[in-house]
Design a protein around this motif. Structure first.
Motif, PDB file in Angstrom:
ATOM      1  N   ALA A 220      56.338  71.346  22.856  1.00  0.00           N
ATOM      2  CA  ALA A 220      56.456  69.886  22.906  1.00  0.00           C
ATOM      3  C   ALA A 220      57.737  69.422  22.220  1.00  0.00           C
ATOM      4  O   ALA A 220      58.435  68.528  22.715  1.00  0.00           O
ATOM      5  CB  ALA A 220      55.235  69.241  22.250  1.00  0.00           C
ATOM      6  N   ILE A 221      58.048  70.032  21.089  1.00  0.00           N
ATOM      7  CA  ILE A 221      59.266  69.667  20.367  1.00  0.00           C
ATOM      8  C   ILE A 221      60.497  69.926  21.225  1.00  0.00           C
ATOM      9  O   ILE A 221      61.420  69.097  21.301  1.00  0.00           O
ATOM     10  CB  ILE A 221      59.353  70.447  19.037  1.00  0.00           C
ATOM     11  N   ALA A 222      60.521  71.081  21.910  1.00  0.00           N
ATOM     12  CA  ALA A 222      61.669  71.399  22.774  1.00  0.00           C
ATOM     13  C   ALA A 222      61.801  70.380  23.901  1.00  0.00           C
ATOM     14  O   ALA A 222      62.912  69.939  24.225  1.00  0.00           O
ATOM     15  CB  ALA A 222      61.494  72.804  23.347  1.00  0.00           C
ATOM     16  N   MET A 223      60.679  69.988  24.496  1.00  0.00           N
ATOM     17  CA  MET A 223      60.739  69.017  25.590  1.00  0.00           C
ATOM     18  C   MET A 223      61.178  67.646  25.092  1.00  0.00           C
ATOM     19  O   MET A 223      61.915  66.933  25.769  1.00  0.00           O
ATOM     20  CB  MET A 223      59.384  68.934  26.302  1.00  0.00           C
ATOM     21  N   PHE A 224      60.718  67.276  23.902  1.00  0.00           N
ATOM     22  CA  PHE A 224      61.203  66.036  23.295  1.00  0.00           C
ATOM     23  C   PHE A 224      62.719  66.089  23.142  1.00  0.00           C
ATOM     24  O   PHE A 224      63.442  65.160  23.486  1.00  0.00           O
ATOM     25  CB  PHE A 224      60.556  65.848  21.911  1.00  0.00           C
TER      26      PHE A 224
ATOM     27  N   ALA B 113      56.311  64.415  25.998  1.00  0.00           N
ATOM     28  CA  ALA B 113      57.668  63.945  26.267  1.00  0.00           C
ATOM     29  C   ALA B 113      57.646  62.758  27.220  1.00  0.00           C
ATOM     30  O   ALA B 113      58.408  61.794  27.061  1.00  0.00           O
ATOM     31  CB  ALA B 113      58.505  65.083  26.853  1.00  0.00           C
ATOM     32  N   VAL B 114      56.744  62.791  28.214  1.00  0.00           N
ATOM     33  CA  VAL B 114      56.610  61.678  29.168  1.00  0.00           C
ATOM     34  C   VAL B 114      56.143  60.414  28.450  1.00  0.00           C
ATOM     35  O   VAL B 114      56.671  59.324  28.673  1.00  0.00           O
ATOM     36  CB  VAL B 114      55.616  62.052  30.287  1.00  0.00           C
TER      37      VAL B 114
ATOM     38  N   LYS C  92      52.759  61.109  15.461  1.00  0.00           N
ATOM     39  CA  LYS C  92      51.966  61.465  14.284  1.00  0.00           C
ATOM     40  C   LYS C  92      50.940  62.551  14.611  1.00  0.00           C
ATOM     41  O   LYS C  92      50.824  63.564  13.901  1.00  0.00           O
ATOM     42  CB  LYS C  92      51.244  60.213  13.767  1.00  0.00           C
ATOM     43  N   VAL C  93      50.208  62.358  15.724  1.00  0.00           N
ATOM     44  CA  VAL C  93      49.147  63.307  16.043  1.00  0.00           C
ATOM     45  C   VAL C  93      49.707  64.639  16.539  1.00  0.00           C
ATOM     46  O   VAL C  93      49.118  65.695  16.318  1.00  0.00           O
ATOM     47  CB  VAL C  93      48.165  62.708  17.081  1.00  0.00           C
ATOM     48  N   LEU C  94      50.869  64.607  17.182  1.00  0.00           N
ATOM     49  CA  LEU C  94      51.415  65.842  17.744  1.00  0.00           C
ATOM     50  C   LEU C  94      52.134  66.698  16.719  1.00  0.00           C
ATOM     51  O   LEU C  94      51.982  67.911  16.687  1.00  0.00           O
ATOM     52  CB  LEU C  94      52.381  65.515  18.888  1.00  0.00           C
TER      53      LEU C  94
END
Length: 575
Positions: A41-45, A385-386, A180-182
């Motif tokens: 998720a961090i990479a996609m962000f 990311a979406v 926050k949650v992710l």
């Protein structure tokens, strides 16, 4: 104007703040339980932030005038604008809020989807073509077409800023809870990151960057939501009835989730909420502003057609996503719910099963958790990311409409009496953007616990009470006058804001007054405030027999011809 070196420095700072802030998420920033770091998720962000900053840098080179900044020079096609409008409209409230309301209340959550969707025929048949033919940069250009400029634009700018502020709250709350949650970032830090990125997009890229961010985000969101809905239906052999039956079985309210009344308790609130959602669409400044980005009235109509198609399809998906979350998140409650603790130990029910105390991150996170349930970390990263893109794009559009209200309506027309040059107007707009970004951060922190769909409904209530009656009557009623429009608009604005503050959602939830002490008993003020606005516009206009009023009435036939034929309307090059 901002120098080239300063421009590059701010881009770098925004990128470092956003990406660096996300990568810092693994740190324990408090005593509460943090989500494990999700590197996918961090990479996609990071990829999304990098791509959109690249778009903004490209757009910055094309943004040389006020027309470029406000309306992308009128060079957006109907199809592109339809996707961008859908991107604007499919906000955090639509994606996170509606699915969260369906997750918590079942069938009743659909009232928001239906209400928001049926507002589009109003825009299609009454507003889109007239807006493009009469306006230039903001909806105040249309409302003030034959009226006294200073009072009309002062009111229109005030109404726009109040609507923008309430709408922005929901987006900032959604962004803060999502990050926050992710990633375990503190809520306040997450909101600041979103505010900084949004200011970067608007400051440098204007409408061109905002439009392309919205288009990319709309495509990503439609793709992700389609996959999620299909993955849910696949579990039930693509039989929605089987999905609903299972949801009734596992939901805490059981059969109540398929009956009305779980969310809106009384008929007055139901009518009032419906009016707000339906007519508020035609009073949203950031949506109305999009009709000035196309080259002709024909493209404006095409925009609405495409936008309605995408939005209607998306709202069907949110309903499936909400019911899917009810079923699939209960299959592994330890992964998605917060345990109910008693004396440091998780409580156990009478049936011997552990008791849970709501979703991690709150009800707004139902769709995010469902993405993990159906697609694992990779799909969770994509949907995260979406959702982040959704919030950034909508906040950028809101900020742009608020900045244009201040710079174009107040500064250029009211203070400078139409004599402001493009460069100074652009400078004021960018200063306003920074101020709005700071205000958005503070409001996002203050309203942390509210459901984002409900907060947007309040913005719609104000839009339908203040902006819509003035726009509707000024364009379609020949006897409307400046005094009537301003008086009615102010009554609608004051009543809608006042009754909203006195309702339980603000008086009790935000201002922390005792439960049951709210002065206004209904969920939305629209039924009262919108009706009052129309009545005041009619009565004051009818009683106004001044020379100014007679002149304004005499100008209506020319306005009608231009609004319906486009004769004399600005072309793309004339923006």
């Amino acid at each position: 104007m901002i120098s080239q070196s300063m421009r590059h420095a701010l881009f770098l700072a925004a990128g470092v703040l956003a990406v660096g802030g996300v990568f810092a998420a693994g740190a324990d920033l408090g005593n509460t339980t943090k989500q494990a770091t999700n590197w996918v998720a961090i990479a996609m962000f990071g990829i999304f932030v990098a791509v959109t900053l690249g778009i903004t840098k490209w757009a910055a080179a094309r943004t040389k005038s006020a027309a470029d900044f406000y309306t992308a020079g009128g060079g957006i096609t109907g199809f592109q604008n339809g996707l961008a409008i859908a991107g604007d409209y499919m906000s955090a409230a639509s994606f996170l809020g509606i699915s969260g309301l369906v997750f918590a209340n079942g069938f009743d959550g659909l009232i928001f989807s239906i209400g928001w969707l049926v507002g589009w025929p109003v825009i299609t048949f009454l507003m889109a073509e007239r807006l493009r033919n009469l306006g230039k940069f903001t909806f105040a250009d249309v409302a003030a077409y034959r009226f006294a400029q200073i009072p009309m634009r002062t009111f229109a700018a005030t109404g726009s800023l109040v609507v923008v502020a309430f709408y922005m709250i929901a987006q900032m709350v959604g962004a803060g809870q999502l990050i926050k949650v992710l990633f375990g970032l503190e809520y306040t830090v997450a909101v600041i990151i979103v505010g900084a990125l949004m200011m970067c997009y608007v400051l440098f890229g204007g409408m061109t960057a905002t439009t392309w961010v919205q288009i990319i985000k709309a495509i990503m969101l439609l793709t992700g939501a389609t996959f999620m809905a299909l993955a849910v239906l696949f579990q039930f052999g693509f039989n929605p009835e089987a999905l609903f039956a299972k949801a009734v079985e596992v939901h805490a309210k059981h059969g109540a989730i398929m009956a009305p009344g779980a969310l809106i308790k009384d008929p007055v609130s139901a009518i009032s909420v419906g009016m707000a959602l339906m007519f508020g669409t035609a009073g949203l400044p950031h949506i109305l502003m999009r009709f000035f980005t196309v080259p002709s009235a024909k493209e404006a109509r095409k925009s609405v057609g495409w936008a309605t198609t995408w939005i209607g399809y998306f709202y069907i998906l949110t309903f499936i996503i909400g019911f899917g979350a009810i079923v699939m998140l209960t299959q592994d409650p330890a992964a998605y719910y917060v345990p109910k603790m008693v004396d440091g130990v998780q409580a156990v029910g009478a049936d011997g099963k552990p008791v849970w105390d709501g979703l991690r991150g709150g009800g707004n996170m139902a769709a995010i958790h469902l993405s993990n349930a159906v697609g694992g970390n990779v799909f969770l990263g994509f949907i995260s990311a979406v959702a982040f893109a959704t919030i950034l794009a909508v906040v950028a559009g809101l900020t742009l409409s608020g900045a244009s209200a201040v710079s174009h309506d107040l500064y250029a027309t009211v203070f400078k009496h139409g004599n402001a040059d493009s460069a100074s107007e652009l400078r004021v707009s960018k200063i306003t953007t920074v101020c709005l970004g700071i205000v958005a951060v503070f409001l996002g922190i203050a309203f942390e616990k509210e459901n984002v769909a409900y907060m947007v409904m309040l913005a719609f209530a104000i839009a339908c009470s203040a902006n819509f009656p003035v726009l509707f009557m000024s364009v379609l009623w020949k006897d409307c006058t400046t005094k009537g429009a301003v008086a009615g608009g102010i009554v609608g604005l004051v009543l809608s804001v006042g009754l909203t503050i006195l309702s339980a959602s603000v008086w009790e939830a935000v201002l922390k007054n005792p439960k049951g002490s709210a002065w206004f008993p209904y969920s939305s003020p629209a039924l009262f405030s919108m009706t009052a606005a129309f009545v005041v516009i009619y009565l004051v206009s009818k009683m106004d027999n001044s020379a100014q009023a007679k002149l304004e009435r005499s100008l209506y036939p020319a306005q009608k011809v231009r609004s319906e034929t486009g004769l004399g309307a600005a072309t793309a090059s004339g923006h």
